[in-house]
Write a protein that holds these residues in place. Structure first.
Motif, PDB file in Angstrom:
ATOM      1  N   THR A 104     -10.161  -2.455 -76.479  1.00 16.80           N
ATOM      2  CA  THR A 104      -8.923  -3.115 -76.377  1.00 16.80           C
ATOM      3  C   THR A 104      -9.287  -4.600 -75.512  1.00 16.80           C
ATOM      4  O   THR A 104      -9.001  -5.548 -75.917  1.00 16.80           O
ATOM      5  CB  THR A 104      -7.802  -2.352 -75.708  1.00 16.80           C
ATOM      6  OG1 THR A 104      -7.651  -1.266 -76.497  1.00 16.80           O
ATOM      7  CG2 THR A 104      -6.407  -3.288 -75.371  1.00 16.80           C
ATOM      8  N   THR A 123      -4.537   0.577 -67.899  1.00 18.93           N
ATOM      9  CA  THR A 123      -5.601   0.744 -69.128  1.00 18.93           C
ATOM     10  C   THR A 123      -5.553   2.160 -69.718  1.00 18.93           C
ATOM     11  O   THR A 123      -6.418   2.385 -70.461  1.00 18.93           O
ATOM     12  CB  THR A 123      -6.810   0.445 -68.664  1.00 18.93           C
ATOM     13  OG1 THR A 123      -7.355   0.919 -67.524  1.00 18.93           O
ATOM     14  CG2 THR A 123      -6.955  -1.193 -68.027  1.00 18.93           C
ATOM     15  N   HIS A 126      -5.904   2.146 -73.577  1.00 20.26           N
ATOM     16  CA  HIS A 126      -6.969   1.516 -74.354  1.00 20.26           C
ATOM     17  C   HIS A 126      -7.919   2.609 -74.899  1.00 20.26           C
ATOM     18  O   HIS A 126      -8.202   3.713 -74.522  1.00 20.26           O
ATOM     19  CB  HIS A 126      -7.688   0.839 -73.272  1.00 20.26           C
ATOM     20  CG  HIS A 126      -7.158  -0.568 -72.567  1.00 20.26           C
ATOM     21  ND1 HIS A 126      -7.312  -1.487 -72.135  1.00 20.26           N
ATOM     22  CD2 HIS A 126      -5.651  -0.907 -72.997  1.00 20.26           C
ATOM     23  CE1 HIS A 126      -6.760  -2.390 -71.748  1.00 20.26           C
ATOM     24  NE2 HIS A 126      -5.677  -2.056 -72.024  1.00 20.26           N
TER      25      HIS A 126
END
Length: 535
Positions: A104, A123, A126
């Motif tokens: 990502t 995150t 991700h």
């Protein structure tokens, strides 16, 4: 991860640039590259965008001549392959080695940061993949940003300019240019590169085969040379008694050849030394005259000095040795009988001996004015045997003995078989001195005197039995023989006074048909003689 090092200076570099020869250098090494034909200067600003024309430089790694872009080294593409070699470091902590990459955000992650990346709320969604292949370990997963718009990622590809661009480039410099996503066009360009790669791989295989053949041929040459050396040793061991005498004969011939070469070199050396001495003497005298002589002394002496210096400067000489060192021995050459045995082995090098060279030709010492004539030079070696090759230094001069400024320019034609045809056409009659030299030495019969006669005079009359018959009985027709006939005939007739008794020329009275015309006996008879010719 260890930083990439420049192969030229071995210094770490974070932004290598790729040359057209596919070698990468750091920016300082690129700036030190001098233009082709100019010495390299440290700090050359070849990267300035103001450089309009392409600059050619030499790659310090392969010595290939490469052309820089119009903008200089700054426009060379970065070498992402070099930057991607080896496993990258972790982007967040910059300490550990990366084992994964976030698909990502593109960050390379070490094991600790990978776990933290998954735990953080921001995150956690991700996708993180493991770095397995060399492509995964490189820069392939990282975003590349536009050099013109550093905040924009390069995601598009301009078809017209053939380069990756960002969104801002599409609406700015690449407006109205056809473009597409880089992920859509990479397959097409990758396929073309694969085609070129396959062609290159085939050529590499061909080159490897050629190198293998060359190595094999080198081994064969060495083996063959050793085999021939063994054959020579075997040949030398046989026929010992017969070869001993033949050896002495060959050594004597070799000694004579060596002495002849040394004499030629000594003669050339003596001639050049004398010429050098004469030139130095002339130079010293001229310099002393110009430095210490008065104006009148210079004006009085300049004629003699100029003549001497001009003569010295006009002397032709060779700066190369008159002979070479090409002396070879051939054991396969038949050498006749020796002590009842047929022996082999001969010295193949035949050196021309000017004293043995001969001149041949009909009427060698006689020529006609304005008529092309010539003779043949036969080059022989010291044994008197004809050379079967050309290439000798033959010089021929033909100078009038009474008129020093009158010379004939001959043409020397090398027949390639040891003979040389000399042709010339003298314009003035008289006596000429002909010098024929081979390697600076006179040949047999040189110099000799050439007598050039006046142009061959053709007969202007008729070759007749008598004037009465050739003129049809005209009384006024005359003949140069001086014969007359009764009844008022001024020309000759058979059996009458003055007739030579055989056919002759009416213009000069010569009785030989192929002779040269000697002209009429007097100018008063020319008119009637010409009339006889017309008849």
């Amino acid at each position: 991860a260890a930083a990439w090092r420049c192969p030229a200076c071995a210094e770490p570099c974070a932004a290598p640039r790729l040359l057209p020869c596919l070698h990468s250098l750091c920016a300082p090494c690129l700036r030190r590259l001098g233009r082709l034909g100019e010495p390299a200067r440290a700090g050359d600003a070849t990267a300035t965008a103001a450089t309009a024309a392409a600059i050619s430089v030499l790659c310090p790694l392969c010595d290939a001549e490469v052309a820089l872009p119009p903008g200089g080294v700054g426009q060379l593409p970065p070498d992402y392959v070099a930057l991607g070699r080896g496993r990258p470091g972790c982007d967040p902590c910059a300490q550990g080695a990366a084992v994964g990459r976030c698909q990502t955000c593109g960050a390379a992650l070490c094991p600790f940061c990978r776990q933290a990346h998954r735990r953080q709320k921001k995150t956690a969604s991700h996708a993180v993949t493991e770095l397995e292949s060399s492509k995964d370990c490189g820069q392939a997963g990282r975003p590349l940003f536009c050099p013109s718009h550093p905040s924009e990622e390069l995601r598009l590809f301009c078809e017209q300019c053939d380069q990756p661009v960002c969104r801002d480039c599409v609406v700015d410099r690449h407006r109205q240019h056809p473009y597409d996503l880089a992920s859509n066009v990479v397959h097409r360009h990758g396929d073309s590169l694969r085609v070129l790669l396959e062609s290159t791989q085939q050529r590499v295989s061909t080159l490897e085969d050629a190198l293998s053949q060359i190595d094999g041929m080198g081994s064969a040459v060495r083996v063959r040379a050793e085999a021939v050396a063994a054959e020579i040793c075997l040949f030398a061991s046989g026929y010992v008694k017969a070869v001993e005498e033949h050896r002495e004969r060959l050594l004597k011939q070799l000694e004579d050849l060596k002495v002849q070469k040394e004499k030629l070199l000594h003669l050339q050396k003596a001639q050049l030394q004398q010429l050098l001495l004469d030139m130095r003497t002339g130079m010293e005298f001229t310099e002393r005259l110009l430095s210490s002589g008065s104006d009148l002394e210079i004006l009085i002496t300049k004629g003699v000095v100029a003549s001497r210096l001009a003569k010295l400067n006009s002397i032709a000489y060779s700066t190369r040795p008159s002979v070479d060192d090409s002396i070879q021995f051939s054991p396969q050459e038949r050498a006749g009988q020796c002590c009842g045995y047929e022996v082999f082995g001969a010295i193949l090098n035949k050196v021309v001996d000017p004293a043995k060279c001969t001149l041949h030709g009909e009427d060698l010492c006689i020529a006609r004015q304005n008529e092309l004539t010539g003779f043949t030079l036969l080059c022989n070696d010291s044994t008197g045997e004809q050379l079967r090759r050309g290439g000798e230094a033959v010089r021929v001069t033909i100078t009038h003995k009474d008129k020093k400024d009158c010379a004939v320019k001959p043409t020397v034609c090398d027949n390639g078989d040891g003979t040389y045809h000399v042709s010339y056409s003298p314009e003035e009659p008289g006596l000429y001195a002909v010098c024929v030299c081979v390697k600076g030495q006179h040949v047999q019969g040189s110099p000799f005197t050439l007598t050039v006669k006046s142009k061959f005079r053709k007969h202007q009359g008729v070759f007749h039995c008598c004037t009465f018959c050739s003129s049809g009985g005209q009384k006024a027709a005359r003949c140069a023989c001086g014969g007359t006939m009764p009844g008022g005939y001024q020309g000759c007739g058979h059996g009458h006074k003055g007739h030579p008794g055989c056919p002759h020329w009416s213009c000069c009275g010569q009785v030989t048909k192929s002779s040269e015309c000697l002209g009429p006996p007097s100018d008063s008879s020319q008119r009637s003689l010409l009339r006889t010719v017309a008849l």
